[in-house]
Design a protein around this motif. Structure first.
Motif, PDB file in Angstrom:
ATOM      1  N   GLU A   1       0.724  -1.259   0.071  1.00 26.78           N
ATOM      2  CA  GLU A   1      -0.183  -0.156   0.124  1.00 26.78           C
ATOM      3  C   GLU A   1       0.762   1.186   0.097  1.00 26.78           C
TER       4      GLU A   1
ATOM      5  N   ALA B   1       2.534   1.674  -3.448  1.00 21.57           N
ATOM      6  CA  ALA B   1       1.600   2.031  -4.403  1.00 21.57           C
ATOM      7  C   ALA B   1       1.205   3.433  -4.321  1.00 21.57           C
ATOM      8  N   ASP B   2       1.157   4.069  -2.992  1.00 24.32           N
ATOM      9  CA  ASP B   2       0.404   5.549  -2.755  1.00 24.32           C
ATOM     10  C   ASP B   2       1.928   6.267  -3.055  1.00 24.32           C
TER      11      ASP B   2
ATOM     12  N   ALA C   1       2.225   6.723  -6.884  1.00 24.49           N
ATOM     13  CA  ALA C   1       1.218   7.365  -7.392  1.00 24.49           C
ATOM     14  C   ALA C   1       1.568   8.796  -7.303  1.00 24.49           C
TER      15      ALA C   1
ATOM     16  N   TYR D   1      -4.057   6.971 -11.559  1.00 24.31           N
ATOM     17  CA  TYR D   1      -5.210   6.404 -10.998  1.00 24.31           C
ATOM     18  C   TYR D   1      -5.026   5.106 -10.143  1.00 24.31           C
ATOM     19  N   GLN D   2      -5.544   4.898  -8.774  1.00 23.89           N
ATOM     20  CA  GLN D   2      -5.304   4.082  -8.186  1.00 23.89           C
ATOM     21  C   GLN D   2      -6.722   3.485  -8.051  1.00 23.89           C
TER      22      GLN D   2
ATOM     23  N   ASN E   1      -8.473   2.903  -4.318  1.00 25.99           N
ATOM     24  CA  ASN E   1      -7.455   3.395  -3.354  1.00 25.99           C
ATOM     25  C   ASN E   1      -7.587   4.846  -3.055  1.00 25.99           C
ATOM     26  N   ASP E   2      -8.619   5.224  -2.265  1.00 24.43           N
ATOM     27  CA  ASP E   2      -8.622   6.580  -2.123  1.00 24.43           C
ATOM     28  C   ASP E   2      -9.619   6.863  -0.652  1.00 24.43           C
TER      29      ASP E   2
ATOM     30  N   ARG F   1      -8.401  -3.073   0.529  1.00 24.06           N
ATOM     31  CA  ARG F   1      -7.384  -3.066  -0.277  1.00 24.06           C
ATOM     32  C   ARG F   1      -6.826  -4.456  -0.457  1.00 24.06           C
TER      33      ARG F   1
ATOM     34  N   GLN G   1      -1.335  -4.281  -5.436  1.00 24.49           N
ATOM     35  CA  GLN G   1      -1.871  -3.122  -5.860  1.00 24.49           C
ATOM     36  C   GLN G   1      -1.589  -2.674  -7.227  1.00 24.49           C
ATOM     37  N   PHE G   2      -2.421  -1.694  -7.819  1.00 25.12           N
ATOM     38  CA  PHE G   2      -2.558  -1.074  -9.103  1.00 25.12           C
ATOM     39  C   PHE G   2      -2.596   0.019  -9.051  1.00 25.12           C
ATOM     40  N   VAL G   3      -1.607   0.481 -10.078  1.00 20.26           N
ATOM     41  CA  VAL G   3      -1.318   2.337 -10.528  1.00 20.26           C
ATOM     42  C   VAL G   3      -1.436   2.117 -11.958  1.00 20.26           C
TER      43      VAL G   3
END
Length: 893
Positions: free
Chosen positions: A111, A114-115, A118, A132-133, A136-137, A235, A240-242
């Protein structure tokens, strides 16, 4: 007998002479004059062409650009291209995405990485237009519980009630000491009755975590597994995806090179900072890796093929000077063609960039034919001037006719909707004439300035295949076997197929392709979804209801799917949970983190308690769980670097992000009603345009790596929504356009080539003989692709014009040589037959090495081209001579 005489008369039919009756002899005279003029002005011609060629090379290098946009290979007027363009204008952030897949052993690491990724990407607005995640917001952190079903919420409330004592202790002491303490209390009071099940669940979860630690593999957080059982929409803890949209520059071979390089640097930094693995995929990453793989494979293949070509040419021509002159002439023809493409079109696309490959195969054929006939005459004692004139007179017309027919094959792609092949046809067609011009001017001039040594005493070439008597004696056997094989091969023609999926051409071992195929296997992450642009949300929902009834559709998604159902009842349950957990969720100062010694003492006490409770366990299953976890704790003490590293890693795996998740649970328990207007802008803009048009996303129910399933999915959706678009529709549409373009071009090529041969040969029998090896090659090649399971595809389809051009050229050379009245024996010993052999061998050597490439597309081109050329060689040097031998025997008294 009458029918036989009629058929023979038809085959020997002479086309009536019109204004062009003297065209062939006129061409022959002009070719001789051109070659003779090049000989007389050899020095100035070579100097002038070298200077002009250098200038053309500089012009090409500074003005020729590349258009690497795959969609520009197709006519923009094709319906699916217009739909795709309209959709792209509405949702540009969904086009040409790079996908960062972040994986970690621990949820916190994934996490955070990924954050961080981004956030860093958002600082590079010059390279990336959107980031865009998914999910994840802050919005989903607050509203996640609303996306559970009512029964799931009730079950969650029950679990939280059972775990309330555990949560209270861990909130105050989020360490292994606190965990062992609360578990010890639970063992003292909860080894029987309804409290046994959650306690056993957490003990088993701790055991699973330690086993994963010993095996050095990812582990799930015990409190999520044991307490929540994945009910809370977390999540993805380990993946994780970005989603990143790079700014592409289609004037460069690698349109996304700068964004990808910057992204890879960030990835390298993050992998060093966090314990994560980050992979890149998506069309820009796949194309970037493909070009890198192609360049690497092509470099090795080019070196190997150059060595093989030179070796074959030297073996056939037996003259370094002659080989050098042919290669220099070929290089000049390629440069002239490049300058022509630069002046007329200005850019190359991914298909037309293969023109040099085609021209090398066809262009070297001209040089071999001219060079071998010239050397044959020189070895017979004919002087240089006369040898050049005789060569021009003998093979000049055949070379022109071969160039014309090959050019017509290429030009036949001009009217098609496949712009990639159309531009290739234009450039390659003109390249044929320019290469021919070079071989009729520069090559004679080079041979004049750099004379070939004469070897009159050198042994003559042995005949190819059988000697003439063998052909005469076995001609009918050869024809019978050949025609029988061809007839049997024709049965397979309806089974020929075209693999339209470009993914099947790429190297499966590259990171981007392997990751993409991994995502394809998961229906939740498959990139192969269909998009439908509707006028509003209501229309999208109504269409989605109809599509959900299809067996090929798993589900559909619109913006309305992100507004939870039954919110009033769900909010009541969430409020009850918040009231129940309010005392332990209040902010408090946590205890000081324990020392290593304190942690070991807590573990000692816990293991002592485990020994006691194992003896008095209420049942065998609970006893087994206690024995298992106790043994694993004993093993933990035996790990290297005990106690520091093993205890620290266990803490990270069990409790690493517990404080952050407590905070998230607080946010989840403060959920408020959600409406369309409350959805985050990033999410809304991905499903609805500013003017209200709405995107409907359709997910498949089958694995779309299978081309038949992909076509069924597209056809079923298009039957209800003709304006459907997306990757599956583009793949099907592009594949159909390519097949249609090839069939249309082939038909046009045969018609125009036939007309040309009628004009120049004026003899039906000779025309049939020219087409004979071509038709056999075509039938046998297509059948071979079926038997060997090597389908035509977007890469190897470019081999067809080359094979057709060479097959027809071989027939022209051999048939026109028989006009000189030589026997089959002399024909097979002549330079013409040997030139056909070495021309085919050099082309096979040039491109056959591609078959050893790890890139599936490049390998497929090499395999198909080598196979087709081998067939063409057999048809031209075995089947055609057998026919000629049969005809010769019938003329004999």
């Amino acid at each position: 007998m009458k029918a036989r005489r009629t058929w023979q008369a038809l085959l020997g039919l002479k086309i009536p002479r019109f204004a062009f009756t003297r065209l062939t002899s006129s061409i022959q005279q002009r070719v001789v004059s051109m070659v003779d003029g090049a000989r007389r002005a050899a020095f100035w011609l070579v100097i002038g062409t070298f200077i002009s060629t250098i200038g053309l090379l500089a012009y090409t290098a500074t003005h020729l650009t590349l258009d690497t946009n795959p969609l520009n290979l197709l006519d923009p007027k094709i319906p699916f291209r217009q739909l795709d363009e309209e959709f792209g204008k509405g949702f540009p952030q969904l086009e040409d995405l790079l996908v960062g897949v972040i994986e970690a052993k621990h949820p916190t690491e994934a996490e955070k990485a990924a954050d961080t990724l981004a956030w860093q990407l958002r600082q590079h607005t010059d390279l990336f237009s959107s980031i865009y995640q998914p999910g994840n917001d802050a919005f989903f952190d607050r509203t996640g519980l609303l996306y559970l079903d009512i029964p799931e919420l009730w079950l969650l409330e029950e679990r939280l009630a059972q775990w309330e004592p555990f949560l209270g202790t861990l909130t105050h002491d989020p360490s292994l000491r606190g965990l062992f303490s609360v578990l010890g209390s639970a063992l003292d009071h909860g080894t029987s009755g309804p409290d046994q099940k959650p306690l056993r669940r957490i003990i088993d979860s701790i055991s699973d975590t330690m086993e994963a630690q010993f095996a050095n593999r990812p582990s799930r957080e015990f409190w999520r597994e044991a307490m929540l059982e994945n009910l809370v929409p977390q999540r993805n803890a380990y993946r994780q995806f970005v989603l990143v949209k790079p700014r592409l520059d289609f004037s460069r071979l690698q349109a996304a090179e700068s964004p990808i390089q910057a992204l890879r640097l960030l990835v390298k930094e993050l992998e060093a900072r966090y314990d994560v693995r980050i992979r890149l995929t998506g069309s820009p990453a796949i194309q970037e890796e493909e070009r890198r793989t192609l360049a690497k494979g092509a470099g090795i293949a080019a070196l190997l093929s150059f060595i093989l070509v030179c070796a074959i040419l030297l073996a056939g021509l037996r003259s370094i000077r002659l080989v050098g002159a042919i290669l220099v002439t070929l290089l000049m023809g390629l440069i002239w063609t490049g300058a022509f493409a630069t002046f007329l079109i200005g850019s190359l696309n991914l298909i037309s960039a293969t023109v040099p490959v085609l021209l090398i195969g066809l262009g070297v054929d001209f040089g071999i034919q001219f060079g071998m006939r010239y050397r044959e005459d020189r070895n017979e004692g004919i002087l240089h001037t006369q040898a050049l004139r005789r060569t021009a007179s003998s093979v000049g017309v055949a070379m022109i006719l071969s160039a014309l027919t090959a050019a017509l094959i290429f030009f036949s792609f001009l009217p098609t909707s496949y712009r990639g092949l159309a531009e290739l046809g234009l450039i390659a067609g003109m390249g044929m004439f320019l290469t021919l011009l070079a071989n009729l001017t520069v090559l004679p001039a080079l041979l004049t300035l750099w004379p070939v040594r004469v070897s009159p005493q050198s042994p003559q070439h042995t005949s190819l295949g059988h000697p003439s008597q063998g052909f005469l004696n076995h001609r009918r056997t050869i024809l019978g076997i050949g025609i029988s094989i061809t007839a049997a091969a024709a049965i397979f023609l309806p089974d020929a197929r075209f693999d339209f999926n470009p993914l099947n051409l790429k190297d499966p071992n590259t990171e981007a392709v392997a990751t993409f195929e991994e995502l394809l296997r998961d229906p939740k992450t498959t990139p192969y979804t269909i998009q439908i642009l509707t006028k509003n949300l209501a229309a999208a929902q109504e269409l989605g209801t109809r599509l959900n009834e299809l067996t090929t559709v798993e589900n559909t998604v619109t913006l309305a799917n992100f507004v939870p159902h039954d919110q009033e009842e769900k909010l009541a349950v969430i409020n009850d949970m918040a009231l129940m957990l309010q005392p332990i969720m209040m902010p408090m100062t946590p205890m000081k983190a324990p020392s290593v010694k304190e942690t070991i003492l807590a573990l000692d006490d816990f293991q002592t308690l485990l020994d006691e409770k194992t003896v008095n366990a209420p049942d065998d299953a609970f006893r087994a769980s206690l024995i298992r976890v106790n043994g694993l704790f004993t093993r933990l003490r035996q790990e290297t670097e005990w106690p520091h590293r093993p205890l620290q890693e266990l803490h990270t795996r069990l409790l690493g992000n517990l404080p952050e998740n407590f905070e998230r649970l607080q946010r989840l328990l403060s959920a408020q009603p959600v409406t369309l207007q409350d959805l985050p802008p990033d999410l809304t803009s991905r499903y609805m345009t500013a003017d209200g048009r709405t995107r409907l996303e359709v997910f498949p129910s089958q694995d779309l790596r299978n081309n038949q399933a992909l076509r069924r999915f597209v056809q079923a959706v298009q039957a209800i929504a003709p304006n459907a678009i997306g990757t599956p529709v583009v793949l099907i549409g592009a594949g159909d356009a390519v097949v249609q373009a090839c069939l249309q071009a082939m038909g046009l090529a045969f018609i125009t080539a036939t007309v040309l041969l009628f004009i120049l040969l004026r003899n039906l029998r000779e025309i049939i003989l020219v087409f004979f090896p071509l038709l056999l090659t075509l039938i046998l090649t297509i059948a071979a692709t079926v038997v060997l399971q090597v389908p035509f595809n977007l890469a190897n389809v470019i081999a067809l014009p080359l094979v057709l051009g060479l097959s027809m050229a071989f027939g022209i050379y051999l048939v026109l040589r028989t006009r000189e009245g030589i026997s089959i024996d002399r024909l097979m010993q002549s330079s013409t037959a040997h030139a056909v052999l070495y021309s085919a061998l050099t082309t096979m050597a040039s491109f056959g090495t591609l078959g050893f490439s790890s890139h599936r597309g490049m390998s497929g081109v090499g395999i198909l081209l080598s196979l087709a050329l081998a067939i063409a060689l057999l048809c031209s040097l075995v089947m055609l001579p057998a026919v000629l031998a049969e005809m010769e025997s019938r003329k004999s008294p």
